[in-house]
Each structure stands twice: as structure tokens, then as C-alpha cells.
Design a protein around this motif. Structure first.
Motif, PDB file in Angstrom:
ATOM      1  N   LEU A  54       0.827  -1.204   0.000  1.00 33.07           N
ATOM      2  CA  LEU A  54       0.000   0.000   0.000  1.00 33.07           C
ATOM      3  C   LEU A  54       0.865   1.259   0.000  1.00 33.07           C
ATOM      4  CD1 LEU A  54      -2.900   1.102   0.179  1.00 33.07           C
ATOM      5  CD2 LEU A  54      -2.655   1.087   2.676  1.00 33.07           C
ATOM      6  N   VAL A  55       1.968   1.245   0.741  1.00 34.52           N
ATOM      7  CA  VAL A  55       2.886   2.382   0.747  1.00 34.52           C
ATOM      8  C   VAL A  55       3.424   2.630  -0.657  1.00 34.52           C
ATOM      9  CG1 VAL A  55       5.176   3.133   1.523  1.00 34.52           C
ATOM     10  CG2 VAL A  55       3.534   2.224   3.176  1.00 34.52           C
ATOM     11  N   VAL A 156      -9.299  -6.364  -1.279  1.00 32.17           N
ATOM     12  CA  VAL A 156     -10.681  -6.458  -1.757  1.00 32.17           C
ATOM     13  C   VAL A 156     -10.642  -6.449  -3.278  1.00 32.17           C
ATOM     14  CG1 VAL A 156     -12.969  -5.415  -1.753  1.00 32.17           C
ATOM     15  CG2 VAL A 156     -11.557  -5.316   0.310  1.00 32.17           C
ATOM     16  N   ASP A 157     -10.657  -7.639  -3.874  1.00 31.32           N
ATOM     17  CA  ASP A 157     -10.491  -7.762  -5.321  1.00 31.32           C
ATOM     18  C   ASP A 157     -11.769  -8.193  -6.036  1.00 31.32           C
ATOM     19  OD1 ASP A 157      -7.723  -7.177  -5.075  1.00 31.32           O
ATOM     20  OD2 ASP A 157      -7.343  -9.250  -4.467  1.00 31.32           O
ATOM     21  N   GLU A 162     -15.732  -7.916  -0.838  1.00 28.26           N
ATOM     22  CA  GLU A 162     -16.485  -6.757  -0.352  1.00 28.26           C
ATOM     23  C   GLU A 162     -17.406  -7.161   0.798  1.00 28.26           C
ATOM     24  OE1 GLU A 162     -18.568  -4.764  -3.426  1.00 28.26           O
ATOM     25  OE2 GLU A 162     -16.776  -4.345  -4.627  1.00 28.26           O
ATOM     26  N   ALA A 163     -18.042  -8.306   0.657  1.00 30.43           N
ATOM     27  CA  ALA A 163     -18.932  -8.777   1.717  1.00 30.43           C
ATOM     28  C   ALA A 163     -18.135  -9.099   2.979  1.00 30.43           C
ATOM     29  CB  ALA A 163     -19.697 -10.013   1.242  1.00 30.43           C
ATOM     30  N   VAL A 179     -10.022  -1.373  -0.360  1.00 28.67           N
ATOM     31  CA  VAL A 179      -8.965  -1.088  -1.338  1.00 28.67           C
ATOM     32  C   VAL A 179      -8.303  -2.392  -1.769  1.00 28.67           C
ATOM     33  CG1 VAL A 179      -8.479   1.138  -0.236  1.00 28.67           C
ATOM     34  CG2 VAL A 179      -7.056  -0.829   0.298  1.00 28.67           C
ATOM     35  N   SER A 180      -7.598  -2.300  -2.859  1.00 30.71           N
ATOM     36  CA  SER A 180      -6.692  -3.364  -3.289  1.00 30.71           C
ATOM     37  C   SER A 180      -5.347  -2.707  -3.549  1.00 30.71           C
ATOM     38  CB  SER A 180      -7.188  -4.068  -4.556  1.00 30.71           C
ATOM     39  OG  SER A 180      -6.201  -4.962  -5.047  1.00 30.71           O
ATOM     40  N   ALA A 181      -4.433  -2.841  -2.602  1.00 29.18           N
ATOM     41  CA  ALA A 181      -3.119  -2.215  -2.757  1.00 29.18           C
ATOM     42  C   ALA A 181      -2.402  -2.753  -3.979  1.00 29.18           C
ATOM     43  CB  ALA A 181      -2.285  -2.448  -1.492  1.00 29.18           C
ATOM     44  N   MET A 182      -2.640  -4.026  -4.299  1.00 29.77           N
ATOM     45  CA  MET A 182      -1.972  -4.636  -5.437  1.00 29.77           C
ATOM     46  C   MET A 182      -2.425  -4.012  -6.749  1.00 29.77           C
ATOM     47  SD  MET A 182       0.229  -6.911  -6.412  1.00 29.77           S
ATOM     48  CE  MET A 182       0.376  -7.997  -4.978  1.00 29.77           C
ATOM     49  N   HIS A 183      -3.727  -3.739  -6.889  1.00 27.01           N
ATOM     50  CA  HIS A 183      -4.269  -3.251  -8.154  1.00 27.01           C
ATOM     51  C   HIS A 183      -4.638  -1.771  -8.134  1.00 27.01           C
ATOM     52  CE1 HIS A 183      -5.273  -7.679  -8.062  1.00 27.01           C
ATOM     53  NE2 HIS A 183      -4.567  -7.583  -9.171  1.00 27.01           N
TER      54      HIS A 183
END
Length: 478
Positions: A54-55, A156-157, A162-163, A179-183
Motif C-alpha cells: 500500500l505504501v 478487496v479484489d 467486499e462482503a 482497497v486493493s493495494a496490489m491493483h
């Protein structure tokens, strides 16, 4: 010689044996240092929830060490960040475990300190796993701290994630931001909320120009983190008997001798660069970056052990980067008279190329003579910024050459017409000559230059410009 380049003015530029170094303070990729006076946003959470990913997403580049194993980040590390034109300092932390022991407990302590120093917090939780007992323990600490907290539901991909993220309401920190830090999904909304939580201006600001930057470098387990902690007067960096504990550069503003300095503790440099893998590979890159952005390097050498090839290579890194240099022989309390005599012989034999560097014998663990570092650093910086007037330089040089002319080359004796100091940080001198000067003679000039004018604690860059014959220029044009 590195290169030869003919110019239109009848002079030929001759490179030297030192690589051109970037100007001190250049902004390059690598570990940011965090600018004093900016609001601070800390990123916390238990191990392997994606904090460093995320950073990197927030920074827009791979600066934090990321690897698919827990516990890669160990210290708290500051970076300069920007969102929608707003500057702030982003602090990455190690995985926070409430009941950790040993090294993990020190990592958790650094995360808790980061929260105490921050203006707002991003609390990162793995949405796919849900709220664990450790997450709930961290949430209780954050609530007690009273700092604004943005709850980040990471990874959250898809719709199922999300649920799962909705269950994080149970942490009592408000609505989870998915969020999705990866995407990159949701990161913009998350940062908007974070900026709302940050103050417009911090309570304290540093003076103009900022503190001088000092990089602590050396091979693994030589005592860099112990020295940083001793100077800071607190457990600032994680220290362990296992070599290579530090992987990210860590910075600390420390007041010594009435002056505020920015010290950077860097990851230990491995035996061979190509042997570094994964997290250690990127840590080595950032160690070089920290050196490039520093003004002076304090190279720590273990006085209780024989000098190694690694020690020599690190010293060469500093001189090639054109940085001021102080050599600190650490663990002096572990040496006896026999070892000290042998070390003196090693220094004379192996470190003759940096004999101009100030030397300090210290013990980071006991604090012995660490107060001597400041005068040595100041001396090195003075030499690094020293300038000699052209008139004074040429009067001295003419007398030197009259007493000891350059050796013949091809049956002819080259003449030095004049010299000038082209720059500082480090000092750079250009010799205008009628012929090539042998390397031994150039080193003779550098040695005498130091004897006359000092330049303690800094490499000296010496280049030549050869005057070409007019006939040769004419022949080239035809």
C-alpha cells in the motif's frame, strides 16, 4: 582514464578515476527521508496484510521492501509523499503483534512509537481473513491513542471480498475503506479521507535549509543501529545479534553539539551485490540511494575483527559517490593492545587511499567517545565545501611545479598552464596542460594539495584539459 573528448575550443577533456556524483540533495528513487514540517501519516497493521504494498501504491514507485513472506519490514521508515498537491510524510512500519516476543516485540514497539508520533493512522486489515484477535488488540491501542484512524480493508479484489470487508465494522473504528493495494482499487478515496484527517500545518517546523544529512553505513552487524540508538537516546532502530536485521534505511533527527542532524541507518551491505536476493536485493539498492542523498557518510568498521574486502568496497563506494567521509572504528571496548597495534598496521597497509578521512574510535554499545563524531563530521563537511581562489591556487601550483616538474612523456615535458577549482561537494580541480600528466604525478599534486590546504574528510576530484595543436585541429576540420 574514463573518456577523452575533443572540444571546439582547442582543448581536450580528460576524465578522471571518479564517477560523476549527483549533487547532494537530488531527489532520486529510493528511500525517502521524510521532510521536517510536514504532517505525518503512519501505516500500521499486523504482519503480511499488505502495508508496504500500500505504501508503494501511495508513493507511485517501489520504494518500500515487499516480499511474499511476513515480517519483511522491521523498522519504521519515512517517505515523502504527495496527494492532490498536498505534501505529507508517510511512515511504513513493521508488522504489529500485540503479544510478540524477542525481535518481533521490538518491531511492534517501533509501530507503536510511529502511532505516537503520527498525526493520523492508516490501519490496514486483510479483508479476506477478517478481524483477528491481533487486529482487535491493535484497534484497542489505536482507540486509546486518540489519533484519527482510517480503517483500510485491503485485498478487496471481488464481490465476495467486499462482503467479507463489512465484518470489519466490529473493530469499532468506523466504516472500512475497501482497497486493493496490489491493483490500486479504492486508493484515491482512502487518501482523500486520510488528508481530511491530517492537520493543515504541523505544530513545529524546522528552519530553512533543513539539517545536514549523515548516512551510517557499513557491513552487516557492525553496529550501525546500535550507534543510531545511542545517539538518539532511545530504541530507534531494531537491534539484534543476527546480521542484516535492518533492511530499510531509517532516519532520525538528532540534536548533537547544539546542532540538529539527520542520521540515516542503512541496511548492511552484503558480501556480493549479486548474492543479495528478494528483500535484501532491494535493501542494497536503497542503501546506495541513501548514500547518494547524504552529504557525509560515517563508515563503521568493526575494530575487533580484521579489515575485510567488504570494508574496503564500502569505502570505495563513498569516494566514488563524492561524499564526505568519517571512519568510525566501533567495538573499541572489545580490543586489547595487541589487536590495536595490528589494526594500525592494517590501516597503514590497506586504507592508505582514505588516509585523509577523520578517524574516531568508539563503542556504540557503551557510548564511549561517540561525542567525538560531531567534530569529525563537521571537519569532513568543511573540507567537502572548501574553495580556493584561482590566484592562490596557481601561485601555489607554480611553485610546486618549479620545484618538481612533471616527468617526460614521449621525450617531451608537459606543462601545466594554469588551474582552477571548478566546484565543491566534493572539491573539483581542472588542470589546463600542454600534454598528458601521468597518474602518479596527478596523485602527487593531490597529496601536496591536501598538505597545503587541508581538504580533510573529502575526496578530491582532479581532471585535465589538454591543449591541442592548431595544425591537428585544422587537419580534423579538413
Amino acid at each position: 582514464m574514463t573518456d577523452t573528448d575533443a572540444g571546439d575550443d582547442g582543448w581536450v577533456d580528460i576524465g578522471d578515476d571518479f564517477a560523476d556524483a549527483p549533487e547532494a540533495g537530488d531527489k532520486d528513487a529510493g528511500a525517502g527521508l521524510g521532510t521536517p514540517g510536514q504532517p505525518v501519516l503512519a501505516v500500521v497493521g499486523r504482519p503480511n496484510v499488505g502495508k508496504s504494498t500500500l505504501v508503494n501504491r501511495i508513493l507511485g514507485s517501489r520504494q518500500a521492501v515487499v516480499q511474499d513472506v511476513p515480517g519483511v519490514t522491521r523498522d519504521r521508515v519515512a517517505y515523502d509523499a504527495n496527494w492532490r498537491g498536498r505534501q505529507f510524510t508517510l511512515v511504513d512500519t513493521g508488522g504489529w503483534l500485540a503479544k510478540a516476543q524477542g525481535l518481533a516485540a521490538q518491531v511492534a514497539e517501533q509501530a507503536e512509537i510511529a502511532v505516537g508520533l503520527a498525526d493520523a493512522v492508516l490501519f490496514v486489515v486483510d479483508a479476506r481473513v477478517g478481524a483477528t484477535d491481533e487486529d482487535e488488540a491493535v484497534a484497542r491501542v489505536l482507540r486509546r491513542a486518540g489519533k484519527p484512524v482510517v480503517l483500510v480493508a485491503n485485498k478487496v479484489d471481488d464481490a465476495r471480498s467486499e462482503a467479507d470487508a463489512q465484518s470489519l465494522w466490529s473493530l469499532g473504528l468506523g466504516e472500512p475503506i475497501m482497497v486493493s493495494a496490489m491493483h490500486g482499487r479504492g486508493s484515491g478515496d482512502m487518501l482523500d479521507l486520510a488528508l481530511e484527517a491530517l492537520p493543515e500545518a504541523p505544530p513545529e517546523r524546522m528552519g530553512e535549509g533543513g539539517p545536514r544529512r549523515v548516512a551510517l553505513i557499513g557491513r552487516p552487524n557492525v553496529g550501525k543501529s546500535s550507534l543510531l540508538n545511542k545517539l538518539a537516546g532511545e530504541q530507534r532502530a531494531v537491534v539484534d545479534s543476527v546480521a542484516g536485521t535492518t533492511r530499510d534505511p531509517v532516519d532520525e533527527l538528532i540534536e548533537l553539539g547544539g546542532t540538529t542532524w539527520r542520521f540515516v541507518d542503512t541496511a548492511g551491505i552484503r558480501r556480493r551485490f549479486r548474492e543479495s536476493q528478494g528483500a535484501d536485493y532491494y535493501a542494497t539498492l536503497r542503501t546506495q540511494s541513501a548514500l547518494d542523498r547524504a552529504e557525509v557518510a560515517v563508515v563503521l568498521i568493526d575494530a575487533s575483527e580484521p579489515l575485510t574486502e567488504q570494508d574496503l568496497r564500502i569505502l570505495t563506494m563513498v569516494t566514488e559517490a563524492g561524499r564526505a567521509l568519517v571512519i568510525a572504528y566501533n567495538k573499541w571496548d572489545l580490543t586489547d593492545q595487541e589487536r590495536r597495534d595490528y589494526l594500525e598496521a592494517e590501516i597503514d597497509r590497506q586504507l592508505y587511499h582514505v588516509r585523509w578521512a577523520p578517524r574516531v574510535n568508539i563503542s556504540a554499545s557503551t557510548g564511549r567517545h561517540v561525542e567525538r563524531l560531531v567534530p569529525a563530521i563537521e571537519q569532513a563537511l568543511d573540507g567537502w565545501e572548501q574553495r580556493i581562489s584561482t590566484g592562490q591556487l596557481n601561485a601555489w601550483l607554480n611553485a610546486l611545479i618549479a620545484a618538481t616538474p612533471p616527468p617526460l612523456r614521449g621525450g617531451k615535458q608537459p606543462r601545466v598552464l594554469f588551474a582552477t577549482q571548478a566546484g565543491t561537494k566534493p572539491p573539483h580541480f581542472v588542470l589546463f596542460t600542454t600534454g598528458f600528466l601521468e597518474e602518479t604525478y596527478r596523485r602527487f599534486i593531490e597529496r601536496k594539495l591536501r598538505e597545503e590546504f587541508g581538504f580533510a574528510g573529502t575526496p578530491v576530484k582532479l581532471t585535465m584539459r589538454l591543449r591541442e595543436k592548431r595544425g591537428k585541429n585544422a587537419a580534423r576540420r579538413s
